[in-house]
Design an enzyme around this catalytic site. Structure first.
Site, mmCIF file in Angstrom:
data_model
loop_
_atom_site.group_PDB
_atom_site.id
_atom_site.type_symbol
_atom_site.label_atom_id
_atom_site.label_comp_id
_atom_site.label_asym_id
_atom_site.label_seq_id
_atom_site.Cartn_x
_atom_site.Cartn_y
_atom_site.Cartn_z
ATOM 1 N N GLY A 101 0.838 -1.190 0.000
ATOM 2 C CA GLY A 101 0.000 0.000 0.000
ATOM 3 C C GLY A 101 0.874 1.240 0.000
ATOM 4 O O GLY A 101 2.095 1.149 -0.142
ATOM 5 N N ASP A 131 -11.278 1.879 7.697
ATOM 6 C CA ASP A 131 -10.912 1.349 6.383
ATOM 7 C C ASP A 131 -11.486 -0.059 6.223
ATOM 8 O O ASP A 131 -10.816 -0.971 5.741
ATOM 9 C CB ASP A 131 -9.379 1.345 6.235
HETATM 10 P P1 ADP Z 1 -2.045 -2.727 3.462
HETATM 11 O O1 ADP Z 1 -3.469 -2.716 2.990
HETATM 12 O O2 ADP Z 1 -1.673 -1.501 4.203
HETATM 13 O O3 ADP Z 1 -1.086 -3.082 2.384
HETATM 14 P P2 ADP Z 1 -2.823 -5.027 5.119
HETATM 15 O O4 ADP Z 1 -2.594 -5.096 6.581
HETATM 16 O O5 ADP Z 1 -4.221 -4.844 4.662
HETATM 17 O O6 ADP Z 1 -1.848 -3.898 4.544
HETATM 18 O O7 ADP Z 1 -2.230 -6.342 4.479
HETATM 19 C C1 ADP Z 1 -2.138 -6.499 3.065
HETATM 20 C C2 ADP Z 1 -2.581 -7.899 2.666
HETATM 21 O O8 ADP Z 1 -1.774 -8.877 3.303
HETATM 22 C C3 ADP Z 1 -4.004 -8.235 3.074
HETATM 23 O O9 ADP Z 1 -4.961 -7.797 2.147
HETATM 24 C C4 ADP Z 1 -3.951 -9.752 3.181
HETATM 25 O O10 ADP Z 1 -4.088 -10.333 1.907
HETATM 26 C C5 ADP Z 1 -2.542 -10.007 3.686
HETATM 27 N N1 ADP Z 1 -2.497 -10.144 5.154
HETATM 28 C C6 ADP Z 1 -2.348 -9.168 6.068
HETATM 29 N N2 ADP Z 1 -2.366 -9.642 7.333
HETATM 30 C C7 ADP Z 1 -2.529 -10.977 7.233
HETATM 31 C C8 ADP Z 1 -2.606 -12.076 8.189
HETATM 32 N N3 ADP Z 1 -2.526 -11.868 9.507
HETATM 33 N N4 ADP Z 1 -2.758 -13.323 7.698
HETATM 34 C C9 ADP Z 1 -2.833 -13.548 6.377
HETATM 35 N N5 ADP Z 1 -2.764 -12.586 5.450
HETATM 36 C C10 ADP Z 1 -2.611 -11.312 5.836
HETATM 37 MG MG MG Z 2 -5.298 -3.321 3.682
#
Ligand code: ADP
Ligand code: MG
Length: 353
Positions: free
Chosen positions: A31, A168
């Site tokens: 992101g 969000d």
């Molecule tokens: P950002 O949207 O800021 O990039 P996220 O925390 O939403 O960060 O994580 C990005 C992606 O990583 C998520 O959409 C999901 O697919 C994967 N992800 C995040 N945390 C986990 C978790 N604890 N277990 C499995 N997949 C995860």
């Molecule tokens: Mg996210």
């Protein structure tokens, strides 16, 4: 037990990690404020099976995200992906970045699942395991969507009761936990903790416009800018009552409900198109329905049919979540008590009719 003692014990006895402890695996997401990887521990402690982990290397908002995750772990651990540890990794260039470590919950977000042609039956198999070969009717689909909504609202109620607004909520930030076979919320990067004034000033630029409620600011623009932490702690329950910032998440959750009922709105373009239509109807879902239903295609009619089951109880819930005025939207707790989720009450209702 005093909260302070608990927090101290937690800090002192929990495993701590550093950069070299992790082996980077597949990139899961990227992101504007960080990159997320699947990782494993370089040397797994033999006594415990740590399993796979997730690492987010975050920029400026990492500190807030660590704070939110530690609070969630103490107050409502099973609402969100299980958080292990967060630290400032300063050995790299440009002043360092925050590293956050979670348990790897599973490979599918709700976004992946609703974009599949199998939805909602793919979710049914995940929640219940192999299901018998029941007829694939609209009632069965409704039952599965109900289950997803109940789990989502349960997690959201946990966050809101802790004083955290997520800001969000979207299918990409809902993960299916393969261990507990339930949906959990992830990504507290834009969250606000109103009880202690963390991230108090609205960062509206962080909000995803596709799922954002029409109000531009979550806290009314009348409220003064961030007071000092102790003052905020005393004030914030009052501000919470005045501004109902949790209802921002309710609007987003309502849009997820809508996407589950209507396949046409599951893609980005579909949702953007819906948002445009709803805005033209001044955010009045009933007015929107009147404009689209007469010339609706098969898919759209099927969505209305699903929401109209049991005397229109689904449609009633949807319209109480997706409303222009935050004050008129239901809370997560009230939504959980809605008859849409109560089959016994529904039966009683059908006897009375
Ligand atoms: P950002 O949207 O800021 O990039 P996220 O925390 O939403 O960060 O994580 C990005 C992606 O990583 C998520 O959409 C999901 O697919 C994967 N992800 C995040 N945390 C986990 C978790 N604890 N277990 C499995 N997949 C995860
Ligand atoms: Mg996210």
């Amino acid at each position: 037990f005093d909260m302070f003692v608990l927090a101290f014990l937690d800090r002192f006895f929990r495993t701590t990690y550093k950069k070299d402890d992790f082996i980077l695996g597949k990139k899961l997401g990227e992101g504007a404020f960080g990159v997320v990887y699947r990782v494993s521990l370089a040397k797994k402690p033999s006594s415990k099976k740590e399993g796979d982990l997730v690492l987010k290397k975050a920029t400026e908002y990492g500190a807030v995200e660590i704070w939110m995750n530690e609070r969630v772990r103490r107050a409502c651990a099973n609402c969100c992906a299980y958080f292990l540890y967060g630290f400032l990794e300063s050995s790299s260039k440009k002043g360092g970045e925050y590293w956050l470590i979670w348990q790897y919950e599973g490979e599918s977000t709700l976004s992946d699942l609703i974009l599949s042609k199998e939805f909602p039956y793919n979710v049914e198999t995940m929640i219940l395991g192999e299901v018998q070969d029941l007829p694939k009717g609209i009632e069965r689909e409704n039952r599965i969507i109900q289950t997803v909504m109940r789990q989502l609202l349960f997690a959201l109620d946990g966050l809101h009761s802790t004083g955290i607004v997520h800001r969000d909520i979207k299918p990409q930030n809902v993960i299916f936990s393969e261990g507990s076979r339930t949906f959990k919320i992830i990504d507290l990067g834009a969250a606000a903790d109103l009880r202690v004034g963390i991230n108090y000033i609205p960062k509206e630029f962080l909000l995803d416009p596709r799922y954002a409620a029409p109000e531009q600011y979550i806290m009314s623009t009348q409220t003064p800018s961030a007071p000092s932490a102790p003052v905020a702690a005393a004030l914030s329950p009052v501000l919470w009552q005045l501004n109902l910032p949790d209802r921002f998440d309710i609007y987003s959750t309502g849009l997820i409900f809508l996407q589950m009922a209507f396949p046409g709105f599951r893609t980005d373009n579909g949702l953007i198109q819906f948002n445009r239509q709803l805005k033209r109807c001044d955010y009045d879902l009933n007015a929107w329905r009147k404009t689209v239903e007469p010339r609706a295609g098969v898919e759209l009619r099927r969505g209305f049919e699903l929401l109209d089951l049991d005397g229109g109880i689904g449609w009633e819930l949807l319209t109480s979540m997706v409303r222009y005025k935050a004050r008129q939207r239901v809370s997560a707790k009230a939504a959980l008590a809605h008859p849409y989720f109560d089959r016994e009450a529904l039966l009683a209702l059908s006897f009375m009719q």
